[in-house]
Scaffold this active site. Sequence first.
Site, short mmCIF file in Angstrom:
data_model
loop_
_atom_site.label_atom_id
_atom_site.label_comp_id
_atom_site.label_asym_id
_atom_site.label_seq_id
_atom_site.Cartn_x
_atom_site.Cartn_y
_atom_site.Cartn_z
N ARG A 37 0.82 -1.23 0.00
CA ARG A 37 0.00 0.00 0.00
C ARG A 37 0.85 1.27 0.00
O ARG A 37 0.46 2.29 0.56
CB ARG A 37 -0.96 0.03 1.20
CG ARG A 37 -2.04 -1.03 1.15
CD ARG A 37 -3.13 -0.65 0.16
NE ARG A 37 -4.12 -1.71 0.02
CZ ARG A 37 -5.24 -1.78 0.74
NH1 ARG A 37 -5.53 -0.85 1.60
NH2 ARG A 37 -6.07 -2.76 0.54
N ARG A 50 -6.58 11.61 -7.07
CA ARG A 50 -7.76 10.74 -7.00
C ARG A 50 -9.04 11.52 -6.72
O ARG A 50 -10.14 10.94 -6.80
CB ARG A 50 -7.56 9.69 -5.90
CG ARG A 50 -6.89 8.39 -6.31
CD ARG A 50 -7.83 7.47 -7.07
NE ARG A 50 -9.19 7.51 -6.54
CZ ARG A 50 -9.59 6.91 -5.44
NH1 ARG A 50 -8.78 6.18 -4.73
NH2 ARG A 50 -10.83 7.03 -5.04
O1 CP3 Z 1 0.29 0.39 -3.16
C1 CP3 Z 1 -0.17 -0.76 -3.30
O2 CP3 Z 1 0.03 -1.67 -2.48
C2 CP3 Z 1 -0.95 -1.08 -4.57
C3 CP3 Z 1 -2.34 -0.92 -4.49
C4 CP3 Z 1 -3.26 -1.91 -3.77
C5 CP3 Z 1 -4.57 -1.52 -3.44
N1 CP3 Z 1 -5.24 -2.62 -2.98
C6 CP3 Z 1 -5.11 -0.17 -3.64
C7 CP3 Z 1 -6.21 0.27 -2.78
C8 CP3 Z 1 -3.13 -3.26 -3.42
C9 CP3 Z 1 -1.92 -4.16 -3.53
C10 CP3 Z 1 -4.39 -3.69 -2.94
C11 CP3 Z 1 -4.69 -5.08 -2.54
C12 CP3 Z 1 -5.86 -5.35 -1.69
N2 CP3 Z 1 -7.12 -4.84 -1.78
C13 CP3 Z 1 -5.88 -6.32 -0.67
C14 CP3 Z 1 -4.71 -7.19 -0.29
C15 CP3 Z 1 -3.73 -6.42 0.51
C16 CP3 Z 1 -4.12 -6.21 1.94
O3 CP3 Z 1 -4.31 -5.06 2.32
O4 CP3 Z 1 -4.22 -7.21 2.66
C17 CP3 Z 1 -7.16 -6.33 -0.11
C18 CP3 Z 1 -7.63 -7.20 1.05
C19 CP3 Z 1 -7.95 -5.39 -0.83
C20 CP3 Z 1 -9.39 -5.05 -0.64
C21 CP3 Z 1 -9.51 -3.62 -0.27
N3 CP3 Z 1 -9.50 -2.60 -1.20
C22 CP3 Z 1 -9.56 -3.02 1.00
C23 CP3 Z 1 -9.59 -3.78 2.31
C24 CP3 Z 1 -9.58 -1.62 0.83
C25 CP3 Z 1 -9.53 -0.53 1.87
C26 CP3 Z 1 -10.85 0.11 2.13
C27 CP3 Z 1 -10.65 1.45 2.84
O5 CP3 Z 1 -10.99 2.48 2.23
O6 CP3 Z 1 -10.13 1.46 3.97
C28 CP3 Z 1 -9.54 -1.38 -0.56
C29 CP3 Z 1 -9.51 -0.07 -1.23
C30 CP3 Z 1 -8.18 0.34 -1.70
N4 CP3 Z 1 -7.36 -0.43 -2.47
C31 CP3 Z 1 -7.56 1.60 -1.49
C32 CP3 Z 1 -6.34 1.57 -2.17
C33 CP3 Z 1 -5.33 2.68 -2.31
C34 CP3 Z 1 -8.16 2.75 -0.69
C35 CP3 Z 1 -9.28 3.38 -1.44
C36 CP3 Z 1 -9.05 4.81 -1.86
O7 CP3 Z 1 -7.91 5.30 -1.91
O8 CP3 Z 1 -10.06 5.45 -2.17
#
Ligand code: CP3
Length: 356
Positions: A37, A50
Amino acid sequence: GSTTPAEYPSRRRLDTAPLLAAARGAEPAHRPVWFMRQAGRSLPEYREIRAGIGMLESCFQPELVCEITLQPVRRHNVDAAILFSDIVVPLKAAGIDLDIVAGTGPVVANPIRSAADVAALPGLEAGEVGAVATAVGLLTRELGDTPLIGFAGAPFTLASYLVEGGPSRNHERTKALMHSDPTTWHALLGRLADITIAFLQAQLHAGVDAIQLFDSWAGALSLADYREYVLPHSQRVLAEIEAAGVPRIHFGVGTGELLGAMGEAGADVVGVDWRIPLDVAAGRVGPGKGLQGNLDPAILFAGWDVVEREVRRIAAEADRARAAGTTGHIFNLGHGVLPDTDPAVLTRVVELVHSL
Ligand code: CP3
């Protein structure tokens, strides 16, 4: 290995990049470091670009994906870029009705709970993630010598979102399906493994240099259940992409009891969270594989003296792991960067890790 298999003509030759050297058990010029992340809400430039664009929408805009992926590389001097995307992107692309809700995570309109639901699941055609492949192509031209990590969610973690309908603390519906109807469960994980393989192959054909398979929530399972209901499917995913010849990293949270089995799934590098020291993890993973991790992301809020002490402790434990037969160490957090993290602390961690 240094040759690129003929089916993957876009692959760059970056064998001396520290991340790839460490992943392959060679001697890196310095200890490699990147952060799960690293692209995201901790960066003001991310929040700015974004603004007004939905998370999933942004994942299908190649120029935007390219720019967001590059932001942490420019700022922190990390040893790898990780593709800006999400584990639910291939599900969305395949036609499953879902969204990512800010502050919550993935939410699925029609949860998958029956054999008929599983039979109706669509497959993923490479063309449906063409925007992701385009972004990978742009990135490999922009990144110079910095490797690009592609990724996907592992079948169990994807299944948890699809069965629960969203994020879950206890995964009770998922575990109920697994135990009450193993035939439907294995059919579901088989379908999800197919989607995961297609998503990873699209990234590999477009030129990613390594992949990480996220089984983030596998730590909710006992070792026996992991072996029976999950491992064969993750094993198939990692075996299907072996011919690409890139390092395969496999990570989950709270997986101390599963580390040996996660290595058996076919990983070259096993990701470890902060709950277990790397030298102890090495004993569980066994020799011949690398380790990635494992600074607690919350430690980044504790002040620099604490951060420095913890980084040095982890490096020392990784060195003991290496003496015990682990092939290399990739420094990372034990899970993703928390949104309120001070990005300057991340930059300083990179400098410190490189100096060790
Ligand atoms: O920088 C990186 O690592 C690359 C981007 C990345 C994202 N999601 C972007 C993201 C990666 C590798 C993921 C993988 C992901 N997504 C996982 C596996 C990694 C982990 O954290 O265990 C999981 C379980 C998800 C599902 C998911 N998507 C979650 C739990 C969330 C967070 C929700 C929140 O808002 O708290 C997301 C959304 C997400 N994916 C965000 C980002 C940058 C945040 C949303 C935003 O910026 O608006």
